[in-house]
Design a protein around this motif. Structure first.
Motif, PDB file in Angstrom:
ATOM      1  N   PRO A 121       0.822  -1.215   0.000  1.00  0.00           N
ATOM      2  CA  PRO A 121       0.000   0.000   0.000  1.00  0.00           C
ATOM      3  C   PRO A 121       0.851   1.258   0.000  1.00  0.00           C
ATOM      4  O   PRO A 121       2.004   1.263   0.480  1.00  0.00           O
ATOM      5  N   ALA A 122       0.293   2.329  -0.518  1.00  0.00           N
ATOM      6  CA  ALA A 122       0.972   3.621  -0.468  1.00  0.00           C
ATOM      7  C   ALA A 122       1.262   3.983   0.983  1.00  0.00           C
ATOM      8  O   ALA A 122       0.428   3.793   1.867  1.00  0.00           O
ATOM      9  N   GLY A 123       2.477   4.475   1.234  1.00  0.00           N
ATOM     10  CA  GLY A 123       2.863   4.887   2.575  1.00  0.00           C
ATOM     11  C   GLY A 123       3.378   3.780   3.454  1.00  0.00           C
ATOM     12  O   GLY A 123       3.821   4.041   4.577  1.00  0.00           O
ATOM     13  N   SER A 124       3.346   2.527   2.986  1.00  0.00           N
ATOM     14  CA  SER A 124       3.845   1.421   3.809  1.00  0.00           C
ATOM     15  C   SER A 124       5.372   1.425   3.830  1.00  0.00           C
ATOM     16  O   SER A 124       6.034   1.933   2.919  1.00  0.00           O
ATOM     17  N   ASP A 125       5.930   0.849   4.865  1.00  0.00           N
ATOM     18  CA  ASP A 125       7.374   0.728   5.029  1.00  0.00           C
ATOM     19  C   ASP A 125       7.775  -0.665   4.547  1.00  0.00           C
ATOM     20  O   ASP A 125       7.482  -1.662   5.205  1.00  0.00           O
ATOM     21  N   ARG A 142       3.931   0.230 -10.361  1.00  0.00           N
ATOM     22  CA  ARG A 142       3.770   1.362  -9.452  1.00  0.00           C
ATOM     23  C   ARG A 142       2.639   2.260  -9.949  1.00  0.00           C
ATOM     24  O   ARG A 142       2.533   2.518 -11.138  1.00  0.00           O
ATOM     25  N   LYS A 143       1.822   2.722  -9.003  1.00  0.00           N
ATOM     26  CA  LYS A 143       0.702   3.610  -9.343  1.00  0.00           C
ATOM     27  C   LYS A 143       0.498   4.608  -8.212  1.00  0.00           C
ATOM     28  O   LYS A 143       0.567   4.240  -7.042  1.00  0.00           O
ATOM     29  N   ARG A 144       0.239   5.857  -8.563  1.00  0.00           N
ATOM     30  CA  ARG A 144      -0.119   6.844  -7.548  1.00  0.00           C
ATOM     31  C   ARG A 144      -1.508   6.488  -7.014  1.00  0.00           C
ATOM     32  O   ARG A 144      -2.485   6.437  -7.758  1.00  0.00           O
ATOM     33  N   TYR A 145      -1.576   6.197  -5.720  1.00  0.00           N
ATOM     34  CA  TYR A 145      -2.824   5.728  -5.116  1.00  0.00           C
ATOM     35  C   TYR A 145      -3.842   6.863  -5.032  1.00  0.00           C
ATOM     36  O   TYR A 145      -3.506   8.000  -4.700  1.00  0.00           O
ATOM     37  N   GLU A 146      -5.092   6.522  -5.335  1.00  0.00           N
ATOM     38  CA  GLU A 146      -6.201   7.462  -5.219  1.00  0.00           C
ATOM     39  C   GLU A 146      -7.031   7.087  -3.991  1.00  0.00           C
ATOM     40  O   GLU A 146      -7.847   6.165  -4.050  1.00  0.00           O
ATOM     41  N   PRO A 147      -6.839   7.770  -2.851  1.00  0.00           N
ATOM     42  CA  PRO A 147      -7.555   7.406  -1.620  1.00  0.00           C
ATOM     43  C   PRO A 147      -9.067   7.541  -1.786  1.00  0.00           C
ATOM     44  O   PRO A 147      -9.561   8.374  -2.550  1.00  0.00           O
ATOM     45  N   LEU A 148      -9.785   6.714  -1.044  1.00  0.00           N
ATOM     46  CA  LEU A 148     -11.239   6.732  -1.043  1.00  0.00           C
ATOM     47  C   LEU A 148     -11.705   6.715   0.404  1.00  0.00           C
ATOM     48  O   LEU A 148     -11.350   5.813   1.159  1.00  0.00           O
ATOM     49  N   ALA A 149     -12.491   7.712   0.793  1.00  0.00           N
ATOM     50  CA  ALA A 149     -12.932   7.833   2.180  1.00  0.00           C
ATOM     51  C   ALA A 149     -13.650   6.569   2.633  1.00  0.00           C
ATOM     52  O   ALA A 149     -14.504   6.026   1.914  1.00  0.00           O
ATOM     53  N   LEU A 186     -13.367  -1.843  -2.755  1.00  0.00           N
ATOM     54  CA  LEU A 186     -13.120  -0.534  -3.355  1.00  0.00           C
ATOM     55  C   LEU A 186     -11.858   0.141  -2.822  1.00  0.00           C
ATOM     56  O   LEU A 186     -11.458   1.189  -3.334  1.00  0.00           O
ATOM     57  N   ALA A 187     -11.240  -0.434  -1.800  1.00  0.00           N
ATOM     58  CA  ALA A 187      -9.988   0.143  -1.306  1.00  0.00           C
ATOM     59  C   ALA A 187      -8.898   0.083  -2.374  1.00  0.00           C
ATOM     60  O   ALA A 187      -7.994   0.923  -2.388  1.00  0.00           O
ATOM     61  N   TYR A 188      -8.994  -0.901  -3.273  1.00  0.00           N
ATOM     62  CA  TYR A 188      -7.962  -1.085  -4.286  1.00  0.00           C
ATOM     63  C   TYR A 188      -8.366  -0.387  -5.581  1.00  0.00           C
ATOM     64  O   TYR A 188      -9.460  -0.621  -6.109  1.00  0.00           O
ATOM     65  N   ASP A 189      -7.475   0.477  -6.068  1.00  0.00           N
ATOM     66  CA  ASP A 189      -7.756   1.216  -7.296  1.00  0.00           C
ATOM     67  C   ASP A 189      -7.004   0.641  -8.494  1.00  0.00           C
ATOM     68  O   ASP A 189      -6.883   1.279  -9.537  1.00  0.00           O
ATOM     69  N   LEU A 261      -1.557  -9.091 -15.866  1.00  0.00           N
ATOM     70  CA  LEU A 261      -2.356  -7.959 -16.360  1.00  0.00           C
ATOM     71  C   LEU A 261      -2.544  -6.909 -15.270  1.00  0.00           C
ATOM     72  O   LEU A 261      -2.979  -7.221 -14.156  1.00  0.00           O
ATOM     73  N   TYR A 262      -2.226  -5.675 -15.598  1.00  0.00           N
ATOM     74  CA  TYR A 262      -2.565  -4.520 -14.764  1.00  0.00           C
ATOM     75  C   TYR A 262      -3.735  -3.778 -15.383  1.00  0.00           C
ATOM     76  O   TYR A 262      -3.820  -3.643 -16.605  1.00  0.00           O
ATOM     77  N   LYS A 263      -4.644  -3.261 -14.533  1.00  0.00           N
ATOM     78  CA  LYS A 263      -5.643  -2.308 -14.998  1.00  0.00           C
ATOM     79  C   LYS A 263      -6.065  -1.405 -13.847  1.00  0.00           C
ATOM     80  O   LYS A 263      -6.066  -1.802 -12.683  1.00  0.00           O
ATOM     81  N   ASP A 264      -6.389  -0.167 -14.171  1.00  0.00           N
ATOM     82  CA  ASP A 264      -6.858   0.807 -13.182  1.00  0.00           C
ATOM     83  C   ASP A 264      -8.377   0.704 -13.065  1.00  0.00           C
ATOM     84  O   ASP A 264      -9.085   0.585 -14.069  1.00  0.00           O
ATOM     85  N   VAL A 265      -8.899   0.731 -11.826  1.00  0.00           N
ATOM     86  CA  VAL A 265     -10.310   0.449 -11.589  1.00  0.00           C
ATOM     87  C   VAL A 265     -10.833   1.284 -10.411  1.00  0.00           C
ATOM     88  O   VAL A 265     -10.075   1.913  -9.684  1.00  0.00           O
ATOM     89  N   ASN A 266     -12.142   1.236 -10.237  1.00  0.00           N
ATOM     90  CA  ASN A 266     -12.821   1.601  -8.977  1.00  0.00           C
ATOM     91  C   ASN A 266     -12.745   3.072  -8.596  1.00  0.00           C
ATOM     92  O   ASN A 266     -12.923   3.405  -7.421  1.00  0.00           O
ATOM     93  N   ARG A 267     -12.515   3.972  -9.537  1.00  0.00           N
ATOM     94  CA  ARG A 267     -12.475   5.381  -9.192  1.00  0.00           C
ATOM     95  C   ARG A 267     -13.254   6.222 -10.211  1.00  0.00           C
ATOM     96  O   ARG A 267     -13.330   5.875 -11.392  1.00  0.00           O
ATOM     97  N   GLN A 268     -13.818   7.310  -9.714  1.00  0.00           N
ATOM     98  CA  GLN A 268     -14.528   8.254 -10.581  1.00  0.00           C
ATOM     99  C   GLN A 268     -13.534   8.980 -11.490  1.00  0.00           C
ATOM    100  O   GLN A 268     -12.359   9.153 -11.143  1.00  0.00           O
TER     101      GLN A 268
END
Length: 271
Positions: A121-125, A142-149, A186-189, A261-268
């Motif tokens: 996850p983003a921010g993990s050590d 690698r992908k810039r994570y899009e946080p979801l409340a 939905l935590a995973y984008d 396979l990589y694909k981007d998902v789950n975000r507006q």
């Protein structure tokens, strides 16, 4: 049923007597990087790593796929990184092709063998080290994570051999997908899957969708329809597909055709 295999490109340069013939192509809809051009001379040295070289297969670029970067990594015995990710806002996925790789996530150590994976996850050590006697080769996405409340992405470690693949509808299990991240969460984008086609199986329509793709061929060969072109691909080849690139394929045999396979998902869509 034979065990799955994970092709890792062979290094070295072709002889001076070789002709300049290959299948590399770059268009605004897609890029194909065949295994024959993944040579020593095109590697990068990453400042956060020791005893390591990288083939950078994809990076955000105008006219191409923009949501992710993807690398083929080769780590020598004793090599690795205590701080592999320089950007705290970036998530990672590691998939081991050959050798062994020790990955430590927030203090917990895991040893990956071929087919092994780790979602970071983003921010993990996290850290990565090759403590074995052979080269470790792996895919790094690698992908810039899009946080979801209200949703928190957590680390996931496993091996794709231990994940039950799901058959695509009406294919008699000849086209199946091994999903290494929970597609309902939905935590995973991004989703990272291993897609398998038995010889003769196909995608029988031109998929045309917003999700970008990175496809690294693990095993076998196929003819891929990309935009308006038919392209032959084989194990060790890489494809990057921008959003809305039409795509389909026929698996050519004689073995299964499999790719990561990589694909981007789950975000507006951000406007």
């Amino acid at each position: 049923m034979t065990d799955p295999s994970y092709y890792a490109p062979q290094t070295g340069l072709p002889p001076q007597s070789a002709l300049l013939t290959d299948r590399a192509i770059v268009t605004e809809a897609y890029t194909v990087i065949p295994r024959g051009v993944l040579r020593d001379i095109v590697t990068s040295v990453l400042p956060e790593w020791t005893g390591t070289r990288a083939w950078i297969l994809n990076r955000p670029v105008a006219g191409g796929a923009t949501t992710f970067a993807q690398y083929l990594m080769e780590v020598a015995p004793g090599g690795g990184s205590g701080a592999p990710e320089p950007q705290r806002e970036v998530e990672s996925f590691v998939f081991l092709l050959s050798g062994e790789l020790d990955v430590t996530i927030d203090g917990t150590a895991h040893t990956l063998t071929p087919g092994g994976f780790a979602y970071l996850p983003a921010g993990s050590d996290w850290q990565a080290e090759n403590r074995a006697e052979d080269l470790a080769k792996f895919q790094w996405i690698r992908k810039r994570y899009e946080p979801l409340a209200g949703h928190t992405a957590r680390a996931v470690v496993g091996n794709e051999r231990d994940v039950e693949p799901g058959a695509m509808p009406d294919t008699d299990n000849k086209w199946r997908t091994t999903r290494m991240l929970d597609v309902q969460d939905l935590a995973y984008d991004m989703h990272i899957n291993v897609v398998t086609f038995e010889p003769g199986a196909s995608i029988p329509f031109a998929e045309t969708h917003v999700m970008e793709h990175g496809l690294y061929v693990l095993e076998g060969k196929a003819v891929y329809r990309l935009n308006g072109d038919w392209v032959e691909v084989q194990e060790g080849d890489y494809m990057s597909l921008r959003a809305f690139c039409p795509q389909a394929c026929y698996a050519g045999g004689p073995t299964n055709f499999r790719y990561l396979l990589y694909k981007d998902v789950n975000r507006q869509i951000v406007l």
